[in-house]
Design a protein around this motif. Structure first.
Motif, short mmCIF file in Angstrom:
data_model
loop_
_atom_site.label_atom_id
_atom_site.label_comp_id
_atom_site.label_asym_id
_atom_site.label_seq_id
_atom_site.Cartn_x
_atom_site.Cartn_y
_atom_site.Cartn_z
N VAL A 43 67.39 66.44 9.91
CA VAL A 43 66.99 65.91 8.91
C VAL A 43 65.72 65.46 8.26
O VAL A 43 65.56 66.13 7.56
CB VAL A 43 67.67 64.34 9.72
N ALA A 44 64.61 65.44 9.66
CA ALA A 44 63.44 65.13 8.75
C ALA A 44 63.28 66.26 7.88
O ALA A 44 62.09 67.41 6.88
CB ALA A 44 62.73 65.24 9.84
N SER A 45 63.94 68.21 8.69
CA SER A 45 63.50 69.57 8.37
C SER A 45 64.40 69.40 6.67
O SER A 45 63.53 70.03 6.11
CB SER A 45 64.36 70.51 8.87
N LYS A 46 65.28 68.80 6.22
CA LYS A 46 65.79 68.59 5.56
C LYS A 46 65.03 67.47 3.97
O LYS A 46 64.86 68.27 3.13
CB LYS A 46 67.44 68.70 5.13
N LEU A 47 64.50 66.88 4.45
CA LEU A 47 63.78 65.99 4.07
C LEU A 47 62.41 66.63 2.90
O LEU A 47 62.22 66.68 2.52
CB LEU A 47 63.44 64.64 4.15
N LYS A 48 61.78 66.95 4.50
CA LYS A 48 60.61 68.14 3.88
C LYS A 48 60.86 69.26 2.90
O LYS A 48 60.27 69.26 1.87
CB LYS A 48 60.04 69.01 4.87
N ARG A 49 62.13 69.63 3.22
CA ARG A 49 62.29 70.97 2.06
C ARG A 49 62.86 70.36 1.30
O ARG A 49 61.94 71.24 -0.07
CB ARG A 49 63.79 71.59 2.29
N SER A 50 63.35 69.31 0.50
CA SER A 50 63.38 68.21 -1.07
C SER A 50 62.37 67.71 -1.34
O SER A 50 62.67 67.06 -2.37
CB SER A 50 64.62 67.02 -0.55
N GLY A 51 60.92 67.99 -0.51
CA GLY A 51 59.89 67.64 -0.44
C GLY A 51 59.30 66.01 -0.94
O GLY A 51 58.45 65.40 -0.85
N PHE A 52 59.82 65.94 0.79
CA PHE A 52 59.81 64.15 1.07
C PHE A 52 58.35 64.07 1.71
O PHE A 52 58.82 65.05 2.83
CB PHE A 52 60.71 63.28 1.33
N PRO A 53 57.48 63.40 1.90
CA PRO A 53 56.41 63.13 3.96
C PRO A 53 57.37 62.75 4.52
O PRO A 53 57.99 61.75 4.33
CB PRO A 53 55.49 62.74 2.92
N VAL A 54 57.58 63.34 5.40
CA VAL A 54 58.32 62.58 6.50
C VAL A 54 57.56 62.66 8.11
O VAL A 54 56.57 63.52 8.00
CB VAL A 54 59.25 63.54 7.32
N VAL A 55 58.10 61.41 8.63
CA VAL A 55 57.08 60.85 10.17
C VAL A 55 58.39 60.77 11.24
O VAL A 55 59.05 60.26 9.99
CB VAL A 55 55.86 59.98 9.97
N ILE A 56 57.82 60.96 11.84
CA ILE A 56 58.80 61.04 12.83
C ILE A 56 57.94 59.55 14.12
O ILE A 56 57.67 60.39 14.97
CB ILE A 56 59.88 62.12 13.87
N GLU A 57 58.57 58.50 14.32
CA GLU A 57 58.40 57.82 15.57
C GLU A 57 59.28 57.51 16.39
O GLU A 57 60.03 57.28 16.03
CB GLU A 57 57.80 56.59 14.45
#
Length: 103
Positions: A43-57
């Protein structure tokens, strides 16, 4: 094709590092909290490809590990709420995102 593999590997390594790193302070939108790191990374990878800054906690809840997928940080709750509106348009997100403060 080699470039694609190298890019995917680099992205995976960045996501693994973000799962280990401390989450910065600020307002975040939490989009999911799967029990498997690979699901969070997907999911984080898809969000990053959409341009969102992502962190997994990583969070331990009642003895079980969860991997919270956080988008942000934003400087204010208002900005985080605007981010929610953008995230709700992402078709691959199954859960309802919500805003939380990380101190």
């Amino acid at each position: 094709k080699e470039k694609e593999k190298a890019k995917a590997l680099k992205e995976k390594e960045e996501l693994e590092e973000s799962a280990k790193a401390a989450v910065p302070r600020g307002w975040f939108a939490q989009v999911a909290a799967p029990k498997e790191l690979k699901d969070a990374e997907s999911v984080a990878s898809k969000l990053k490809r959409s341009g969102f800054p992502v962190v997994i906690e990583t969070a331990k809840v009642r003895g079980e590990n969860y991997y919270r997928i956080l988008v942000g940080p934003e400087s204010s709750q208002d900005h985080a709420n605007r981010l929610l509106g953008q995230l709700k348009r992402e078709p691959y997100l199954e859960a309802e995102p919500f805003v939380k403060m990380v101190k």
